[in-house]
Design a protein around this motif. Structure first.
Motif, short mmCIF file in Angstrom:
data_model
loop_
_atom_site.label_atom_id
_atom_site.label_comp_id
_atom_site.label_asym_id
_atom_site.label_seq_id
_atom_site.Cartn_x
_atom_site.Cartn_y
_atom_site.Cartn_z
N THR A 147 0.83 -1.20 0.00
CA THR A 147 0.00 0.00 0.00
C THR A 147 0.86 1.25 0.00
O THR A 147 0.54 2.24 -0.67
N ASP A 148 1.98 1.25 0.75
CA ASP A 148 2.91 2.38 0.69
C ASP A 148 3.41 2.59 -0.74
O ASP A 148 3.53 3.72 -1.22
N GLN A 149 3.70 1.50 -1.41
CA GLN A 149 4.13 1.57 -2.81
C GLN A 149 3.06 2.26 -3.66
O GLN A 149 3.34 3.16 -4.46
N GLY A 150 1.80 1.87 -3.45
CA GLY A 150 0.71 2.48 -4.19
C GLY A 150 0.52 3.95 -3.86
O GLY A 150 0.25 4.78 -4.75
N VAL A 187 -1.07 0.37 -9.90
CA VAL A 187 -1.84 -0.80 -10.33
C VAL A 187 -1.19 -2.08 -9.82
O VAL A 187 -1.86 -2.99 -9.32
N LEU A 188 0.14 -2.18 -9.93
CA LEU A 188 0.84 -3.39 -9.50
C LEU A 188 0.82 -3.57 -7.99
O LEU A 188 0.98 -4.69 -7.49
N SER A 189 0.61 -2.49 -7.24
CA SER A 189 0.55 -2.62 -5.79
C SER A 189 -0.67 -3.43 -5.34
O SER A 189 -0.65 -4.06 -4.29
N GLY A 190 -1.74 -3.40 -6.14
CA GLY A 190 -2.96 -4.13 -5.78
C GLY A 190 -3.71 -3.54 -4.61
O GLY A 190 -4.66 -4.15 -4.11
N SER A 191 -3.34 -2.35 -4.17
CA SER A 191 -4.00 -1.71 -3.03
C SER A 191 -5.29 -1.04 -3.49
O SER A 191 -5.27 -0.18 -4.37
N ARG A 192 -6.39 -1.42 -2.87
CA ARG A 192 -7.67 -0.81 -3.24
C ARG A 192 -7.69 0.68 -2.91
O ARG A 192 -8.20 1.50 -3.68
N ALA A 196 -8.17 3.69 -5.68
CA ALA A 196 -9.19 4.74 -5.55
C ALA A 196 -8.55 6.13 -5.63
O ALA A 196 -9.08 7.04 -6.29
N GLY A 197 -7.41 6.29 -4.98
CA GLY A 197 -6.70 7.56 -5.05
C GLY A 197 -6.22 7.87 -6.46
O GLY A 197 -6.28 9.02 -6.92
N LEU A 198 -5.73 6.84 -7.17
CA LEU A 198 -5.29 7.05 -8.55
C LEU A 198 -6.46 7.46 -9.43
O LEU A 198 -6.30 8.28 -10.34
N ALA A 199 -7.64 6.89 -9.18
CA ALA A 199 -8.83 7.29 -9.95
C ALA A 199 -9.12 8.78 -9.74
O ALA A 199 -9.46 9.49 -10.69
N MET A 200 -8.99 9.25 -8.48
CA MET A 200 -9.20 10.69 -8.22
C MET A 200 -8.21 11.53 -9.01
O MET A 200 -8.58 12.53 -9.64
N ALA A 360 -4.60 11.45 1.75
CA ALA A 360 -5.28 11.51 3.05
C ALA A 360 -6.47 10.57 3.09
O ALA A 360 -6.71 9.91 4.11
N LEU A 361 -7.21 10.47 2.00
CA LEU A 361 -8.35 9.54 1.96
C LEU A 361 -7.87 8.09 2.02
O LEU A 361 -8.50 7.25 2.67
N ALA A 362 -6.76 7.80 1.34
CA ALA A 362 -6.22 6.43 1.39
C ALA A 362 -5.76 6.07 2.79
O ALA A 362 -5.84 4.90 3.20
N LEU A 363 -5.29 7.06 3.56
CA LEU A 363 -4.85 6.80 4.94
C LEU A 363 -6.02 6.48 5.87
O LEU A 363 -5.80 6.14 7.02
N LEU A 364 -7.25 6.57 5.38
CA LEU A 364 -8.39 6.13 6.19
C LEU A 364 -8.41 4.61 6.32
O LEU A 364 -9.16 4.07 7.12
N THR A 365 -7.59 3.91 5.51
CA THR A 365 -7.51 2.45 5.60
C THR A 365 -6.07 1.98 5.78
O THR A 365 -5.80 0.79 5.63
#
Length: 607
Positions: A147-150, A187-192, A196-200, A360-365
């Motif tokens: 997830t850090d990678q992502g 994408v390769l990180s597989g982190s949801r 989501a952050g990349l989509a933003m 910041a939104l990704a850090l919610l998980t």
């Protein structure tokens, strides 16, 4: 550099080397020419935040470990101070209306970093481990966590998605290659959360791109739609990412973690348990559902949510101060956007702001760490940094301040910054060196080379005398060979385990490692007494029941031993160890049928 910095041969290769690199970056920021600054309103919130964190550390049950931080992220006073220092440096270097050339350098640097990051990520996606690590663990390239990678990929992609008119030739193509590489890394990180952050970032980048090339409202809508559709297609094409996207195991575990973290928060509303103390404070709040669905083989050191992390570290006041800092930063960012005359800089600030919000939104998980916070803090500083008031740099100085004092102010700040950096390096460099001896000690312990391991851990302790987790990790390393009958390893596990438990009396990890050492050192009574205490605090821990089952059998209480092992097996049905021990106990008791049934359970779980 901190993004790609790793420490081959270290026990945990992704923390102290990055902290050290970031501290040197702060030094260069301190020595750089005077630039922009953090707005005064934000400084007040930051100062209040630091004061409350110090108070929470002082009131924590284990104040010293909270102050210096805990393994593996070591987010104590030094690391938190470095986070804030990077933020100030970001404001100084990337802030102000004349910062376009420095943003351009940052873009080129991040683009260059994205390429080796992509290479390592691709190799790991094919099952290779160029940086080490087991095949059964999700890799994270040079960040050590997928997830850090992502998240790093999100921020790099966000910065590079801005269209800068002055970039030409190789700079333009390097930026494009870095953007593609960063998106692929996500994408390769597989982190949801990262996806989501990349989509933003993709949506906002597409909006800016279409607005710059077409005034058609239809194209402004279709551009982001095509961008998201392309991203979704790529995600579905990559098998590992597709499987992870639709897996629910980690989602269920996260909800359960948040539920247990809230139970902890309810008992510590005003001061929390202190930074870095979550790992020791959580076990009493874990229940049977946690043992069954998650287990306790890998203790959790964070609630994986920055809101809950703030509450557990410093209670409601800390969360309110964090939210206040965020609101003040947003207001300063808005004010800076209104006064920026350069369209390139405005676009850069907008996409940078979106990248930070996505982070910041990704850090919610997820949890904070030096690998991602350093870049995020630098960007945040650059988003809010404002040019110093003209009167502050004039010959007469600010109103009411003599010219001499006005000129000496930056000098005092620079000296203070150098003193801060030197103090940090005095701790960080030996701590980084200690990672090599820690890694050597752990490897020697696995090979059964007990005395070599002991020497390596002693060297680590001399380099990091303040770190209670040096003793904890040494005790855990010796506990492994102790279970195979190595008496010397058992004695060392006892010695290190007692040191660790003295430093962190609430640590169930230290208690478990000490109990294992006591059992295989023949001190069954002491082990049983310690395990009774630990189980009274955390009655849903399968590993504690397993070790108490072994201790009870050694004390000549086979019935109690069987009960403990059966309890462990009921709490975590996926564990093989309780059934393996039960089969040996039943065999010694002459119950061949029960021993055979236990062996069948072991075989079934192993398959």
């Amino acid at each position: 550099m901190s993004i790609v910095a790793v420490q081959p041969g270290g026990l945990f290769r992704f923390v102290w080397i990055k902290i050290t690199v970031v501290i040197f970056a702060v030094l260069f920021g301190v020595l750089s020419p005077a630039g922009a600054a953090v707005p005064r309103m934000l400084k007040v919130f930051m100062a209040s935040l630091v004061v409350w964190i110090l108070l929470a550390m002082a009131l924590a049950g284990s104040s010293w470990p909270s102050l210096v931080g805990r393994w593996p992220r070591y987010e104590g006073l030094l690391t938190i101070g470095v986070y804030l220092a990077v933020f100030v440096v970001g404001a100084k270097v990337l802030g102000g209306n004349r910062s376009v050339p420095r943003w351009r350098v940052l873009r080129l640097s991040l683009a260059a970093v994205a390429l080796p990051l992509l290479i390592v990520s691709i190799m790991e996606s094919f099952g290779l481990r160029p940086l080490g690590g087991g095949l059964d663990v999700r890799p994270g390239a040079t960040l050590g966590n997928a997830t850090d990678q992502g998240l790093i990929g999100i921020m790099i992609a966000g910065v590079l998605s801005a269209q800068i008119s002055h970039e030409r030739g190789w700079q333009l193509w390097l930026g494009r290659a870095g953007l593609v590489a960063a998106a692929t890394v996500v994408v390769l990180s597989g982190s949801r959360a990262a996806l989501a952050g990349l989509a933003m970032v993709a949506i906002w980048g597409a909006v800016l791109w279409t607005r710059g090339r077409s005034r058609s409202p239809l194209m402004t809508v279709l551009g982001p739609c095509f961008s998201v559709a392309g991203l979704a297609l790529i995600v579905l094409i990559v098998p590992a990412t597709r499987e992870r996207l639709f897996a629910t195991g980690t989602v269920d575990g996260r909800w359960l973690l948040w539920d247990r973290s809230l139970a902890l928060v309810r008992d510590h509303l005003w001061f929390g348990v202190g930074p870095s103390n979550f790992v020791d404070a959580l076990p009493p709040y874990l229940n049977d559902a946690w043992a069954s669905r998650v287990g306790d083989s890998f203790p959790t050191d964070s609630p994986h949510n920055w809101i809950l992390q703030s509450l557990t570290a410093g209670g409601i006041p800390l969360l309110l101060l964090v939210l206040g800092c965020a609101a003040a930063a947003a207001w300063c960012f808005y004010g800076r956007l209104r006064e920026v005359p350069d369209p390139d800089l405005r676009r850069q600030l907008l996409v940078g702001g979106v990248a930070v919000v996505a982070y910041a939104l990704a850090l919610l998980t997820h949890f904070t760490s030096i690998g991602t916070i350093a870049l995020a803090a630098l960007l945040c500083g650059g988003l809010v940094g404002r040019d110093r008031d003209a009167s502050a740099v004039g010959s007469a100085g600010p109103a009411g301040m003599p010219p001499k004092l006005s000129r000496t102010g930056p000098l005092v700040q620079r000296i203070g910054g150098i003193v801060f950096v030197c103090g940090c390096l005095a701790v960080a460099i030996p701590a980084t060196l200690a990672e090599w001896s820690m890694g050597a000690g752990a490897q020697a312990a696995r090979k059964g080379e007990v005395e070599q391991a002991e020497q390596a851990f002693q060297l680590s302790r001399s380099l990091r005398p303040w770190d209670s987790d040096t003793a904890l990790l040494a005790a855990q390393a010796f506990a492994g060979p102790a279970t195979t009958g190595d008496q010397s390893a058992a004695q060392h596990a006892v010695e290190w385990g007692r040191l660790a438990l003295d430093a962190t009396p609430r640590s169930h990890e230290a208690g478990l490692a000490l109990a294992v050492g006591l059992i295989y050192n023949g001190e069954m009574g002491d082990a049983k007494e310690l395990l009774d205490r630990l189980l009274s605090e955390a009655p849903s821990s399968p590993n504690l029941y397993i070790q108490r089952g072994v201790a009870n059998y050694g004390l000549g209480h086979p019935a109690e031993s069987i009960n403990d092992l059966q309890k462990a097996a009921a709490l975590d049905p996926a564990l093989e160890e309780p059934w393996r021990i039960l089969s040996a106990i039943y065999e010694r008791l002459g119950d061949a049928e029960a021993a055979q049934a236990a062996r069948e359970r072991v075989n079934a779980l192993g398959s």
